[in-house]
Design a protein around this motif. Structure first.
Motif, mmCIF file in Angstrom:
data_model
loop_
_atom_site.group_PDB
_atom_site.id
_atom_site.type_symbol
_atom_site.label_atom_id
_atom_site.label_comp_id
_atom_site.label_asym_id
_atom_site.label_seq_id
_atom_site.Cartn_x
_atom_site.Cartn_y
_atom_site.Cartn_z
ATOM 1 N N UNK A 16 120.236 -20.313 -10.773
ATOM 2 C CA UNK A 16 118.995 -20.864 -9.960
ATOM 3 C C UNK A 16 119.469 -21.862 -9.123
ATOM 4 N N UNK A 17 120.264 -21.311 -8.816
ATOM 5 C CA UNK A 17 120.524 -21.618 -6.924
ATOM 6 C C UNK A 17 120.348 -21.334 -6.265
ATOM 7 N N UNK A 18 120.573 -20.083 -6.526
ATOM 8 C CA UNK A 18 120.058 -18.799 -5.332
ATOM 9 C C UNK A 18 119.180 -18.362 -4.871
ATOM 10 N N UNK A 19 119.019 -18.868 -4.082
ATOM 11 C CA UNK A 19 118.218 -18.125 -2.173
ATOM 12 C C UNK A 19 116.858 -17.178 -3.950
ATOM 13 N N UNK A 20 115.679 -17.765 -4.009
ATOM 14 C CA UNK A 20 115.169 -16.730 -4.489
ATOM 15 C C UNK A 20 114.636 -14.943 -3.619
ATOM 16 N N UNK A 21 114.645 -15.345 -2.571
ATOM 17 C CA UNK A 21 114.291 -14.331 -1.276
ATOM 18 C C UNK A 21 115.580 -12.982 -1.372
ATOM 19 N N UNK A 22 116.978 -13.531 -2.087
ATOM 20 C CA UNK A 22 117.804 -13.231 -1.834
ATOM 21 C C UNK A 22 118.380 -12.047 -3.329
ATOM 22 N N UNK A 23 118.123 -13.141 -4.499
ATOM 23 C CA UNK A 23 118.024 -12.949 -5.643
ATOM 24 C C UNK A 23 116.349 -12.485 -6.399
ATOM 25 N N UNK A 24 115.763 -11.195 -6.591
ATOM 26 C CA UNK A 24 115.347 -10.910 -6.983
ATOM 27 C C UNK A 24 115.124 -10.124 -8.795
ATOM 28 N N UNK A 25 115.909 -10.828 -9.367
ATOM 29 C CA UNK A 25 116.092 -9.801 -10.916
ATOM 30 C C UNK A 25 114.881 -10.349 -11.405
ATOM 31 N N UNK A 26 115.521 -9.984 -12.358
ATOM 32 C CA UNK A 26 114.306 -9.998 -13.795
ATOM 33 C C UNK A 26 115.042 -9.923 -14.809
ATOM 34 N N UNK A 27 114.512 -10.624 -15.495
ATOM 35 C CA UNK A 27 115.602 -10.823 -17.355
ATOM 36 C C UNK A 27 114.715 -9.305 -18.131
ATOM 37 N N UNK A 28 115.745 -9.257 -19.383
ATOM 38 C CA UNK A 28 114.918 -7.601 -19.899
ATOM 39 C C UNK A 28 113.355 -8.692 -20.492
ATOM 40 N N UNK A 29 112.439 -7.119 -21.227
ATOM 41 C CA UNK A 29 111.371 -8.050 -22.088
ATOM 42 C C UNK A 29 111.614 -8.308 -22.842
#
Length: 821
Positions: free
Chosen positions: A729-742
């Motif tokens: 939650x604290x990460x820069x969204x431009x660095x982390x764009x990981x997605x959760x599973x479907x």
């Protein structure tokens, strides 16, 4: 402020009109030959007309002391013509039975029963709400099966619509806006939805492009109507998840009606089935009432009340989560100490006076108060070991961690308190003339919020404290001695005392007309919203205003095929509510502006017959252009805003829904949605928003078990592609764009009906019952491991971080019984 005084003066001016026009009232329920209620029956008297609702109920006023002819007509039934002569103030109950008409009308026109269609509103049968299985059964459970509506948490009643977040949805009950608790951060803390399904008469839902009469939000409107009882009944619903009781009462003179609902819910069945072993002791309970009194044939006063108490006591003990691959299986083992104690208590009351000045003009005065006191206290120490799992089949240590790659601990502390008092006063009215309808309103709101936020988190890996992401100091122990300050990984402390005053008004116009041989419908309106934020902490007093024009157009071409086309849109604003003013450090920022969105929605309804049964295919394409966006992060169901307007965004997509009688006598539907939504923060470029749910498929199916017609089956399917919520939650969204599973889930329910409207008994133990059924439900039939967030664990040796999924509920069995007498 003295703004409500103008409303009082207006009512005092109109009071002498109470004695005008003497009338009587006819009301009742219209049934078919099979003793089933008929909706959309037209009841016509001279220039006055009404329609029956979904329960076949109608109420019409006629002039007193004269013979009045009334025509009861329906497209598929024979007409009934009756003459009445009532005294002033007399109320007569009339329950006619319409017989089927062998001569069907082929041409379909825009009539009262299509009013919701031309407005772009989906209407849901209230009876379906109680039948469809789900971990959180009710209105929201059904909404999640509609296109454009997404939720990846079966424990939550919250939902996002077409790329919006949970705070962008309006909820009304009997025309009164209702609120949710502020501090809730996870679905299992929520307990009960405000909407009590046992009391519902009508459910309307709009996913965008809605009218000016609805408030200032960016995404959707859920408009609920609680019913006025027509008989004295008691309804009971009980299962392993809790119980509910609904009591309906009507006085002998039919002037007073009351419906009271009591609910109790216990999520232990669901939470205890999760991978974390806990001592879980929740108490979710509420009582709701809707009371009405008909003083005269023109004046009715109603009261809507709610009192709820949600206690969430949670003591985690142990957890083991297996993840990784077949070649490299890994596991996280956690030992917990401490507990969490939450308490959410809300009181809500609304008083409404409706006065029909004459056949063309009706006025209403609504006052409501919402008070919530919320506590969220927790101290939880989690000591973890991360390592390789023994995968040797037959080994006595199969599934256990053999080699620990990382060890550490995490301590979370919270002492959060919130006290909010929200008061509303609204005067509104409706004026009709010929084919024109005008609606207007003025509303004053005062919000007083007092908040204390104290949260901190300390993370230790292999005996060494981890510095916060914002820290410049680098801890390289054990290789280099660390001499910097010891800081909490996250630390939020704030006290806020904020008041918000709002003045809202709207006026809108609607008209039915024609262009040549084609029927058309117009709607246009404008809202204004002015608000002032006063924050004692920053000693600021900030005022702002916005204007929101909106319009809708629908046309029913005179074609052989039954087609309806809609176009709607406008400029929509969302003035900040308290949570949107609070930044990530918990501090209120009074200068936050209203988020702005341009909506454009193009829709089509195609009604047709298949297998000699009615079906409808609804298609909607939409586009939203958003500016002054307030960026946020999503943690389970808690939204944390940045309290800035430094972003712009867009959303577009396509929603499809096919509904009809796939099985005779039951309604089912299949939904498909495509969505793309991105945002640009500080001109850094467009990235996926936290609600970018690209694809959605859902189905709600009702059927009968072959050879056992009394056994009914209900199936609820949902498939959503993964959200971009897999990063810290604290990460820069431009660095982390990981997605959760479907997200994949199927719930199924079987109900054996002993008594219903078609199966009544004159003797025996079943005689007292109007409805009686028993059944069982299976939640998450295929035992899919869905995750809502990730826990991030650090390996001090390799400096890697592992994303450990936080799984939702597995397969769970439930038994259920319903009865009404």
């Amino acid at each position: 402020m003295d703004k409500p005084n103008y409303t009082i003066r207006l009512l005092a001016f109109l009071f002498p009109l109470f004695c005008l026009a003497q009338t009587g009232t006819i009301k009742g329920v219209i049934l078919n030959e099979f003793n089933q209620p008929i909706d959309a029956v037209n009841i016509k008297s001279d220039d006055n007309g009404v329609q029956t609702n979904n329960n076949g109920f109608f109420e019409i006023k006629i002039p007193a002391n004269k013979n009045v002819k009334i025509i009861f007509s329906h497209v598929s039934h024979k007409n009934i013509i009756a003459t009445f002569n009532l005294k002033n103030g007399e109320i007569l109950e009339f329950n006619p039975v319409l017989k089927e008409n062998v001569e069907q009308i082929e041409t379909v026109v825009i009539s009262g029963k299509r009013r919701k269609d031309v407005e772009g509103i989906v209407n849901i049968d209230p009876a379906t709400l109680k039948k469809i299985p789900g971990a959180q059964a009710g209105v929201e459970n059904l909404l999640k099966t509609l296109p454009g509506v997404s939720s990846n948490n079966e424990l939550s009643t919250q939902y996002s619509v077409r790329g919006g977040n949970y705070d962008e949805n309006l909820i009304y009950v009997n025309g009164i806006e209702v609120y949710r608790p502020f501090l809730i951060r996870s679905g299992q803390q929520e307990g009960l939805s405000f909407v009590n399904s046992d009391l519902v008469q009508n459910v309307d839902f709009s996913a965008g492009g809605f009218q000016a009469k609805y408030g200032d939000k960016l995404s959707s409107v859920l408009d609920i109507t609680y019913r006025k009882p027509t008989d004295n009944t008691v309804a009971i619903d009980a299962s392993l998840l809790g119980a509910s009781v609904a009591l309906e009462n009507v006085s002998k003179d039919s002037k007073f009606t009351s419906i009271v609902g009591l609910r109790y819910r216990d999520n232990s069945l669901l939470v205890n089935a999760k991978e974390t072993e806990t001592n879980f002791n929740p108490t979710f309970a509420d009582v709701q009432s809707y009371l009405t009194y008909q003083f005269t044939d023109k004046l009715e006063v109603s009261f809507l009340g709610n009192a709820s108490l949600n206690k969430y006591n949670y003591i985690p003990l142990t957890r083991q989560t297996n993840f990784g691959t077949l070649d490299n299986p890994q596991a996280l083992i956690v030992q917990y100490q401490g507990q969490e104690k939450d308490r959410y208590q809300t009181l809500f009351g609304a008083l409404c006076a409706n006065y029909d000045v004459n056949d063309d003009l009706s006025l209403a005065l609504v006052t409501s108060t919402y008070h919530t006191t919320e506590e969220e206290y927790f101290d939880i120490l989690a000591q973890y070991a991360l390592g390789e799992v023994n995968s040797n089949i037959g080994d006595e240590n199969l599934g256990e961690v053999e080699f620990a790659e990382g060890i550490g601990s995490q301590l979370n502390h919270g002492r959060n308190d919130l006290d909010a008092l929200i008061t509303n006063v609204e005067a509104k009215g409706t004026y009709t003339k010929n084919e024109n309808e005008f609606k207007f309103s003025i509303k004053y709101t005062n919000e007083d919020i007092r908040d204390r936020l104290v949260e901190w988190e300390v993370i230790d890996s292999a005996g060494f404290s981890i510095n916060p992401p914002s820290s410049d100091a680098f801890n390289d122990q054990p290789y280099t001695p660390y001499e910097g300050p010891l800081e909490a990984y996250q630390n939020v402390k704030a006290r806020n005392n904020t008041t918000i005053s709002r003045l809202q008004a709207y006026v809108q116009w609607s008209k039915r007309s024609s262009i040549g041989e084609h029927d058309v419908w117009y709607n246009a309106g404008v809202r204004s919203h002015s608000w002032t934020v006063n924050d004692q902490g920053t000693n600021q007093d900030v005022s702002q205003s916005v204007f929101s024009p909106r319009a809708q157009f629908a046309i029913k071409p005179n074609w052989d095929k039954d087609m309806l086309f809609r176009l709607s849109g406008g400029l929509y604003y969302q003035p900040p509510f308290y949570r949107e003013l609070r930044d990530q450090n918990g501090v209120v920022q009074p200068n936050v502006k209203a988020q702005k969105s341009v909506h454009l929605v193009l829709g089509n309804d195609y009604s047709f017959k298949m297998w000699d049964r009615p079906f409808k295919l609804t298609s909607e394409a939409y586009y939203k252009k958003l500016t002054d966006v307030n960026p946020y992060t999503l943690e389970n169901v808690r939204i944390r805003y940045r309290a800035t307007n430094n972003a712009e965004a867009y959303a577009y997509g396509l929603d499809l829904r096919l509904n009809g009688e796939f099985v005779p006598g039951t309604e089912s539907w299949f939904s498909f949605g495509y969505l793309k939504t991105e945002e640009n923060i500080n001109d850094r470029g467009y990235i996926a928003r936290p609600t970018d749910q690209r694809l959605k498929f859902a189905a709600l199916f009702q059927d009968y078990v072959p050879n056992i017609p009394s056994m009914k089956m209900y199936l609820n399917l949902v498939y959503n592609t993964g959200l971009p919520g897999g990063s810290p939650s604290y990460a820069d969204p431009y660095v982390f764009q990981n997605r959760l599973p479907d997200y994949k889930r199927a719930d199924i329910g079987f109900q054996f009906v002993l008594v219903d409207k078609d199966k009544q008994f004159d003797s025996g133990w079943k005689k007292p019952f109007k409805d009686l059924s028993f059944g069982f439900e299976i939640f998450n039939v295929f035992n899919v491991q869905n995750s809502i967030t990730n826990t991030w664990v650090r390996d001090v040796y390799s400096k890697r971080q592992y994303a450990i999924p936080n799984y939702l509920t597995p397969r769970v069995f439930n038994v259920r019984t319903t009865m009404r007498f």
